[in-house]
Design a protein around this motif. Structure first.
Motif, PDB file in Angstrom:
ATOM      1  N   GLU A  26      -4.974   5.463  -1.109  1.00 50.17           N
ATOM      2  CA  GLU A  26      -5.184   5.176  -2.534  1.00 50.17           C
ATOM      3  C   GLU A  26      -4.321   6.094  -3.384  1.00 50.17           C
ATOM      4  N   ARG A  27      -4.286   7.363  -3.067  1.00 53.13           N
ATOM      5  CA  ARG A  27      -3.467   8.298  -3.840  1.00 53.13           C
ATOM      6  C   ARG A  27      -1.983   7.946  -3.745  1.00 53.13           C
ATOM      7  N   ALA A  28      -1.564   7.389  -2.601  1.00 50.01           N
ATOM      8  CA  ALA A  28      -0.158   7.041  -2.398  1.00 50.01           C
ATOM      9  C   ALA A  28       0.251   5.762  -3.108  1.00 50.01           C
ATOM     10  N   GLY A  29      -0.707   4.972  -3.595  1.00 49.77           N
ATOM     11  CA  GLY A  29      -0.367   3.780  -4.355  1.00 49.77           C
ATOM     12  C   GLY A  29      -0.799   2.460  -3.762  1.00 49.77           C
ATOM     13  N   PHE A  30      -1.444   2.467  -2.592  1.00 51.36           N
ATOM     14  CA  PHE A  30      -2.023   1.226  -2.078  1.00 51.36           C
ATOM     15  C   PHE A  30      -3.134   0.771  -3.024  1.00 51.36           C
ATOM     16  N   THR A  31      -3.272  -0.545  -3.199  1.00 47.30           N
ATOM     17  CA  THR A  31      -4.168  -1.045  -4.241  1.00 47.30           C
ATOM     18  C   THR A  31      -5.397  -1.777  -3.704  1.00 47.30           C
ATOM     19  N   ALA A  32      -5.583  -1.800  -2.395  1.00 40.24           N
ATOM     20  CA  ALA A  32      -6.754  -2.434  -1.796  1.00 40.24           C
ATOM     21  C   ALA A  32      -6.827  -1.969  -0.343  1.00 40.24           C
ATOM     22  N   ALA A  33      -7.909  -2.345   0.342  1.00 41.22           N
ATOM     23  CA  ALA A  33      -8.061  -1.987   1.753  1.00 41.22           C
ATOM     24  C   ALA A  33      -8.899  -3.046   2.442  1.00 41.22           C
ATOM     25  N   MET A  34      -8.714  -3.141   3.751  1.00 44.76           N
ATOM     26  CA  MET A  34      -9.564  -4.006   4.555  1.00 44.76           C
ATOM     27  C   MET A  34      -9.861  -3.304   5.869  1.00 44.76           C
ATOM     28  N   SER A  35     -10.937  -3.737   6.518  1.00 41.89           N
ATOM     29  CA  SER A  35     -11.444  -3.037   7.690  1.00 41.89           C
ATOM     30  C   SER A  35     -11.678  -4.016   8.830  1.00 41.89           C
ATOM     31  N   ASP A 274      13.401   2.060   9.081  1.00 46.01           N
ATOM     32  CA  ASP A 274      13.999   1.912   7.754  1.00 46.01           C
ATOM     33  C   ASP A 274      12.967   1.392   6.756  1.00 46.01           C
ATOM     34  N   PRO A 275      12.542   2.221   5.808  1.00 46.45           N
ATOM     35  CA  PRO A 275      11.574   1.732   4.819  1.00 46.45           C
ATOM     36  C   PRO A 275      12.090   0.520   4.035  1.00 46.45           C
ATOM     37  N   GLY A 276      13.394   0.475   3.794  1.00 45.63           N
ATOM     38  CA  GLY A 276      13.944  -0.671   3.079  1.00 45.63           C
ATOM     39  C   GLY A 276      13.781  -1.964   3.848  1.00 45.63           C
ATOM     40  N   GLN A 277      13.921  -1.895   5.177  1.00 46.64           N
ATOM     41  CA  GLN A 277      13.701  -3.082   5.999  1.00 46.64           C
ATOM     42  C   GLN A 277      12.249  -3.531   5.930  1.00 46.64           C
ATOM     43  N   HIS A 278      11.331  -2.580   5.978  1.00 45.47           N
ATOM     44  CA  HIS A 278       9.911  -2.933   5.859  1.00 45.47           C
ATOM     45  C   HIS A 278       9.621  -3.573   4.502  1.00 45.47           C
ATOM     46  N   ALA A 279      10.193  -3.023   3.445  1.00 48.92           N
ATOM     47  CA  ALA A 279       9.985  -3.608   2.117  1.00 48.92           C
ATOM     48  C   ALA A 279      10.512  -5.036   2.061  1.00 48.92           C
ATOM     49  N   ALA A 304       2.008  10.332   7.893  1.00 50.54           N
ATOM     50  CA  ALA A 304       3.429  10.214   7.564  1.00 50.54           C
ATOM     51  C   ALA A 304       3.775   8.798   7.112  1.00 50.54           C
ATOM     52  N   PHE A 305       3.165   7.807   7.740  1.00 51.97           N
ATOM     53  CA  PHE A 305       3.362   6.417   7.303  1.00 51.97           C
ATOM     54  C   PHE A 305       2.925   6.233   5.860  1.00 51.97           C
ATOM     55  N   ILE A 306       1.738   6.731   5.514  1.00 52.42           N
ATOM     56  CA  ILE A 306       1.232   6.573   4.148  1.00 52.42           C
ATOM     57  C   ILE A 306       2.168   7.246   3.149  1.00 52.42           C
ATOM     58  N   ASP A 307       2.593   8.474   3.444  1.00 52.37           N
ATOM     59  CA  ASP A 307       3.485   9.187   2.523  1.00 52.37           C
ATOM     60  C   ASP A 307       4.815   8.469   2.357  1.00 52.37           C
ATOM     61  N   THR A 308       5.408   8.040   3.471  1.00 52.31           N
ATOM     62  CA  THR A 308       6.714   7.393   3.406  1.00 52.31           C
ATOM     63  C   THR A 308       6.646   6.067   2.670  1.00 52.31           C
ATOM     64  N   PHE A 309       5.652   5.270   2.962  1.00 53.65           N
ATOM     65  CA  PHE A 309       5.537   3.973   2.290  1.00 53.65           C
ATOM     66  C   PHE A 309       5.150   4.159   0.822  1.00 53.65           C
ATOM     67  N   GLY A 310       4.335   5.171   0.532  1.00 55.14           N
ATOM     68  CA  GLY A 310       4.011   5.449  -0.860  1.00 55.14           C
ATOM     69  C   GLY A 310       5.223   5.841  -1.673  1.00 55.14           C
TER      70      GLY A 310
END
Length: 339
Positions: A26-35, A274-279, A304-310
């Motif tokens: 959430e702090r990194a900018g994700f706007t929802a979650a699922m479980s 590559d984060p750009g490829q994921h985007a 690290a995934f959360i920080d990088t994608f954020g």
């Protein structure tokens, strides 16, 4: 409008750690979650499986994110219990909770000792469960005799609005069957042409509500590391239905995965450093018409995934929050009960 959510994988991450991860997301900018909602993981290497409903209460209370859960009522869970759980979370956290209701997998449901039914029987049982749950969420006292039995079940603590009940589907046929009862669709990433058929089948059959996609991906500092993570954690998940529905044990999944190579895993997981490829991949799904995309990094370490994608992916997608999780179906009314 793009909702980019964080998938909480209970099969891979201990619940306390996962709670901190979703707060971080959430702090990194994700706007929802699922479980996910499993009793057992897909592999001994994954090695976790917390109780989703306890986690959901904690996660909703300690973030501002809306949440969904994929659940299978009818065997491990009685539908009246799930109806009460949905009602309680929706009452405490209005407009922030949805539940997807599916026909289940033997690896989770076998624990009751009951027979694992054929798929068509499971589908019919699900329809009965959906009817029971929706009727209870509108305040009705429900009795039912069929593939599930319900005796005068009623929810006393009702939410002010009926929360969405979502149809999970991985095939066009299942998506079309869900269209007459579901308030939305959720699926997992497959080839784009397959996803198009799933989404079109749901819409063409009259399906309403948001279309949600859970995207399996693997990111690391190098392509080799990203592929190694995916192969270690997700090679038990390359087998589609009916294998994934009917296999009962972690040991069996691991045996089947023994000959699965990294290249096969890369066919079902988006793998890149590559984060750009994921985007760009995520944007393809958004352009196809998926309203909400939930990112599932298949590694056990999420920080690290959360920080990088954020920092490097979400800004390219400009994610927004979803609208309130409510349906336009009737709110609950007082029901006169004969006793």
């Amino acid at each position: 409008m793009t909702v980019i959510g964080f998938h909480c994988s209970h099969e891979q991450v201990a619940p306390g750690r996962l709670l901190r991860d979703v707060q971080h997301a959430e702090r990194a900018g994700f706007t929802a979650a699922m479980s996910s909602d499993h009793l057992s993981p897909w592999s001994a290497r994954q090695g976790e499986s917390g109780f989703a409903w306890a986690f959901l209460g904690a996660a909703l209370a300690t973030t501002g994110l809306p949440f969904g859960v994929v659940n299978a009522p009818g065997q491990r869970y009685h539908p009246a219990v799930i109806a009460q759980g949905i009602a309680t979370l929706s009452s405490m956290f209005p407009g922030r909770f949805w539940a997807a209701l599916g026909s289940g997998e033997a690896s989770n449901e076998r624990v009751t000792g009951a027979e694992w039914p054929r798929k068509e029987v499971r589908d019919q049982r699900l329809r009965e469960c959906v009817d029971v749950i929706r009727r209870m969420l509108t305040g009705e006292e429900v009795s039912h005799e069929g593939l599930v039995t319900v005796n005068r079940a009623r929810i006393w603590s009702l939410p002010d609005t009926v929360p969405p009940l979502i149809g999970p589907a991985v095939t066009p046929e299942t998506a079309a069957r869900h269209a007459d009862w579901a308030d939305g669709l959720v699926t997992v990433n497959q080839p784009l042409d397959t996803l198009r058929r799933v989404l079109d089948a749901y819409r063409d059959a009259g399906g309403r509500g948001a279309a949600r996609l859970q995207l399996h991906l693997s990111w690391a500092a190098t392509d080799d590391d990203a592929l190694a993570i995916a192969h270690d954690q997700w090679r038990s998940n390359v087998h589609g239905p009916p294998v994934s529905w009917d296999t009962e044990t972690v040991e069996a999944f691991d045996t089947m995965a023994a000959t699965v190579g990294p290249e096969q895993v890369a066919e079902v997981v988006r793998v890149s450093s590559d984060p750009g490829q994921h985007a760009a991949w995520i944007q393809e799904y958004v352009d196809q018409g998926w309203d909400e995309v939930y990112l599932h990094h298949v590694g056990k370490e999420q920080e690290a995934f959360i920080d990088t994608f954020g920092e490097r992916v979400l800004p390219q997608l400009d994610p927004t929050s979803p609208p309130p999780a409510v349906t336009d179906r009737p709110m609950h009314v007082a029901v006169e009960v004969n006793r």
